[in-house]
Design an enzyme around this catalytic site. Structure first.
Site, short mmCIF file in Angstrom:
data_model
loop_
_atom_site.label_atom_id
_atom_site.label_comp_id
_atom_site.label_asym_id
_atom_site.label_seq_id
_atom_site.Cartn_x
_atom_site.Cartn_y
_atom_site.Cartn_z
N SER A 113 -13.03 -42.48 -58.80
CA SER A 113 -11.96 -42.33 -59.78
C SER A 113 -10.84 -41.42 -59.28
CB SER A 113 -12.56 -41.84 -61.10
OG SER A 113 -11.59 -41.87 -62.11
N HIS A 114 -10.67 -40.30 -59.95
CA HIS A 114 -9.54 -39.41 -59.68
C HIS A 114 -9.89 -38.34 -58.63
CE1 HIS A 114 -12.24 -38.20 -62.80
NE2 HIS A 114 -11.96 -36.94 -62.53
N ASP A 277 -4.68 -43.29 -61.78
CA ASP A 277 -5.58 -42.56 -60.89
C ASP A 277 -6.11 -43.45 -59.76
OD1 ASP A 277 -7.23 -44.14 -62.46
OD2 ASP A 277 -8.88 -42.71 -62.36
N ASP A 279 -8.72 -45.35 -59.22
CA ASP A 279 -9.20 -46.71 -59.48
C ASP A 279 -8.41 -47.40 -60.59
OD1 ASP A 279 -10.29 -44.89 -61.31
OD2 ASP A 279 -11.96 -46.21 -61.76
N ASP A 281 -7.79 -46.72 -63.85
CA ASP A 281 -8.12 -46.79 -65.28
C ASP A 281 -7.45 -45.68 -66.11
OD1 ASP A 281 -9.73 -44.82 -64.25
OD2 ASP A 281 -11.62 -45.64 -65.01
N ARG A 282 -6.97 -44.64 -65.46
CA ARG A 282 -6.33 -43.56 -66.22
C ARG A 282 -4.81 -43.72 -66.27
NH1 ARG A 282 -9.37 -37.85 -65.31
NH2 ARG A 282 -11.46 -38.67 -65.62
N LYS A 376 -11.14 -48.38 -69.66
CA LYS A 376 -9.80 -47.88 -69.94
C LYS A 376 -8.86 -48.50 -68.91
CE LYS A 376 -11.03 -43.55 -67.66
NZ LYS A 376 -12.29 -42.89 -67.97
C1 G1P Z 1 -14.43 -37.21 -67.10
C2 G1P Z 1 -13.68 -37.24 -68.40
C3 G1P Z 1 -14.21 -38.33 -69.29
C4 G1P Z 1 -14.14 -39.66 -68.54
C5 G1P Z 1 -14.84 -39.54 -67.21
C6 G1P Z 1 -14.65 -40.80 -66.37
O1 G1P Z 1 -15.80 -36.98 -67.34
O2 G1P Z 1 -13.76 -35.99 -69.06
O3 G1P Z 1 -13.48 -38.38 -70.47
O4 G1P Z 1 -14.73 -40.67 -69.29
O5 G1P Z 1 -14.30 -38.46 -66.47
O6 G1P Z 1 -13.31 -41.06 -66.10
P1 G1P Z 1 -16.49 -35.53 -67.24
O7 G1P Z 1 -16.16 -35.01 -65.85
O8 G1P Z 1 -15.81 -34.68 -68.26
O9 G1P Z 1 -17.91 -35.77 -67.51
ZN ZN Z 2 -10.64 -43.58 -62.90
#
Ligand code: G1P
Ligand code: ZN
Length: 543
Positions: A113-114, A277, A279, A281-282, A376
């Site tokens: 992801s990010h 981000d 991938d 989705d954000r 998302k």
């Molecule tokens: C974080 C975000 C959460 C999101 C997840 C995946 O998870 O807070 O809302 O769904 O990334 O993108 P966390 O690191 O808080 O468990």
């Molecule tokens: Zn992501």
């Protein structure tokens, strides 16, 4: 091509987190590490024989190697067909789209992801089910259990295949299709949104900038904004996906998408700015000199949903994750529709979406989406905002301030303390947990606490129960203070503290959130004893 049975030992650390298994690249590069986890996924899907699997990732370091490994293992494990995005690329929303469009049995997404990418950073893998959404806990628990007892895996004795040309071929008995990762997703967006209206907006004086942060949304954004909607070339910046994201964090917030934020707050700012981000989705939404909190974004989009063709009939309901501000609830009540509060993580929206209980959902962590897929969706959120702008003729700042005047402003901020020693994270949570029973009735931060608990969620559709989803303090005036440990970090523990209160008075809605929330922020720090336990005076990231 022979099927090989390779003997291995279990690894002790393959428990899937909030979004699959996320580890340092070096961890994934250990012999058999990726293979063990992939076999554990396949073992958790006993009815996979002959079925279709979608496969792709955000292009980060190790993506291409992992694709080859997974293809060989899929062929040896009886899958009928694997559809791979050209170059091994697919955004998370695109995988969800293609799973649904092709009636696939599931999909594997390679991404952290990010989180940063590159040989010294993170990699990840997650499984999505036939509805296009992240595997529910029932399945991730089965995967985890399988990973603890695994003795070996099946793979094919075959060379790497060409994943860079569209087409179909056989790998063993399994068909492999290499497809354009962008096309089906863009078609879905064209069905949801009024592309003619958006074209008019983007071909006029309105200026937008989309920062793909050298991650997966680049090719999608070029196609949608510049090609299909006719925005000037250069609207999309950092649009070429790189294995290390150009050395940055592909995380669309004010810290990691700083150049975009600087541009939107500069003299010659565009009217609208957005980023996504790693991938895809954000999303982060910015107006000229204006930052939209993700919680407000969900509420604003819910209030204006009928401006978008696919939602012209109105919304069935909305859902938000527990730490997300209550702004969307207020809109739902005004619209007379249901609203739900779920634990953190998109997978908890899946049942509500599948059952037709909700149309929009979102999280404070820059996640917004709808029932069009089961993830998302960053670009969907950008297109939704452009639709609201085109429909109202207002600027981002006008849209949001009018929203606050009508519904009240939910001041909101999240403070993250990253990379704490894992024991310290646990210790902080335990010590606040121990205080929960005595907090109600106390007056702290100038407010009366009326409830304090450790959030437990019972899924309204399948009655499954999820415990320990975050510690929350609720105050008599509706303010909230919430503590959670991240389930996605890869270094020690990350503690997140969420602060929120509702300001109804329009005269008092223009303060800096850090100031407006300063008493709750102080209380959060005091309750965690952050400074005395960790020496940290300030959070790593403030959103
Ligand atoms: C974080 C975000 C959460 C999101 C997840 C995946 O998870 O807070 O809302 O769904 O990334 O993108 P966390 O690191 O808080 O468990
Ligand atoms: Zn992501």
């Amino acid at each position: 091509m022979a099927v090989l049975q390779i003997a291995t030992q279990p690894f002790a650390d393959q428990r899937p987190g909030t979004s699959g298994l996320r580890k340092k690249v070096k961890v994934f590069q250990q012999p058999h590490y990726l293979e063990n986890f992939v076999q554990s996924i396949f073992s958790a899907i006993p009815d996979r024989a002959g079925q279709t699997l979608i496969l792709g990732g955000d292009g980060r370091f190790y993506n291409r190697e992992a694709i080859q490994t997974i293809l060989r293992m899929a062929a040896a494990n009886g899958w009928g067909k694997v559809i791979v995005g050209r170059g091994g690329l697919f955004s998370t929303p695109a995988v969800s789209t293609v799973i649904r469009a092709r009636s696939a049995h599931g999909g594997i997404i390679l991404s952290a992801s990010h989180n940063a990418g590159g040989p010294d950073h993170d990699f990840g893998i997650k499984y999505n089910t036939a509805n296009g959404g992240p595997a529910p806990e029932k399945i991730t628990d089965t995967i985890w259990a399988a990973s603890k007892t695994i003795q070996g895996y099946q793979t094919l004795d075959s060379a790497d295949v060409d994943i860079d040309q569209d087409g179909e071929f056989l790998l063993g008995d399994m068909r492999v299709e290499i497809c354009d990762p962008v096309a089906e997703y863009v078609e879905l967006m064209a069905r949801i949104f009024d592309f003619d209206a958006l074209r008019q907006l983007l071909q006029g004086p309105f200026r937008m900038r989309f920062d793909a942060l050298h991650a997966i949304t680049g090719p999608y954004a070029h196609e949608i904004f510049e090609k299909r909607l006719g925005a000037p070339a250069g609207t999309v910046v950092n649009g070429v996906p790189l294995t290390d994201f150009g050395g940055g964090h592909p995380d669309p917030n004010l810290v990691y998408a700083r150049p975009l934020a600087d541009h939107l707050f500069a003299e010659d700012a565009s009217d609208f700015g957005a980023a996504s981000d790693g991938d895809g989705d954000r999303n982060m939404i910015l107006g000229r000199q204006f930052f939209v909190t993700p919680s407000d974004s969900l509420a604003v989009l819910a209030a204006h949903a009928t401006a978008i063709p696919a939602y012209r009939q109105g919304l069935k309901g909305v859902a938000r994750s527990m730490p997300t501000s209550q702004a969307a609830d207020v809109v739902a009540e005004a619209l007379g529709i249901a609203h739900y509060e779920t634990p953190t993580g998109w997978k908890f929206f899946g049942n509500l979406l599948d059952a037709g209980k909700i149309t929009f959902c979102g999280e404070e962590s820059f996640g917004t989406g709808s029932d069009h897929i089961r993830e998302k969706d960053g670009l969907w959120a950008v297109l939704a905002w452009l639709s609201v702008i085109a429909h109202t003729g207002q600027s981002v700042a006008e849209i949001v301030t009018r929203h606050w005047q009508r519904f009240g402003r939910h001041y909101y901020t999240r403070h993250d303390y990253e990379a704490l020693p894992a024991e310290t994270g646990e210790q902080i949570m335990q010590s606040i947990t121990a205080q929960l029973p005595v907090l109600p009735g106390q007056t702290l931060a100038g407010r009366d606490i009326i409830m304090a608990d450790d959030f437990t969620y019972t899924d309204p559709i399948d009655s499954s129960v999820s415990t320990h989803q975050g510690l929350r303090l609720l105050f008599a005036d509706g303010a909230r203070l919430i503590f959670r440990l991240s389930g996605t970090g890869t270094e020690g523990a990350t503690l997140r503290i969420y602060h929120e209160y509702l300001e109804q008075d329009a005269q008092r809605q223009q303060q800096d959130p850090q100031r407006a929330l300063s008493d709750l922020i102080r209380l959060g720090r005091d309750l965690t004893r952050m400074e005395s336990l960790t020496g940290r005076k300030t959070p790593t990231v403030i959103t």
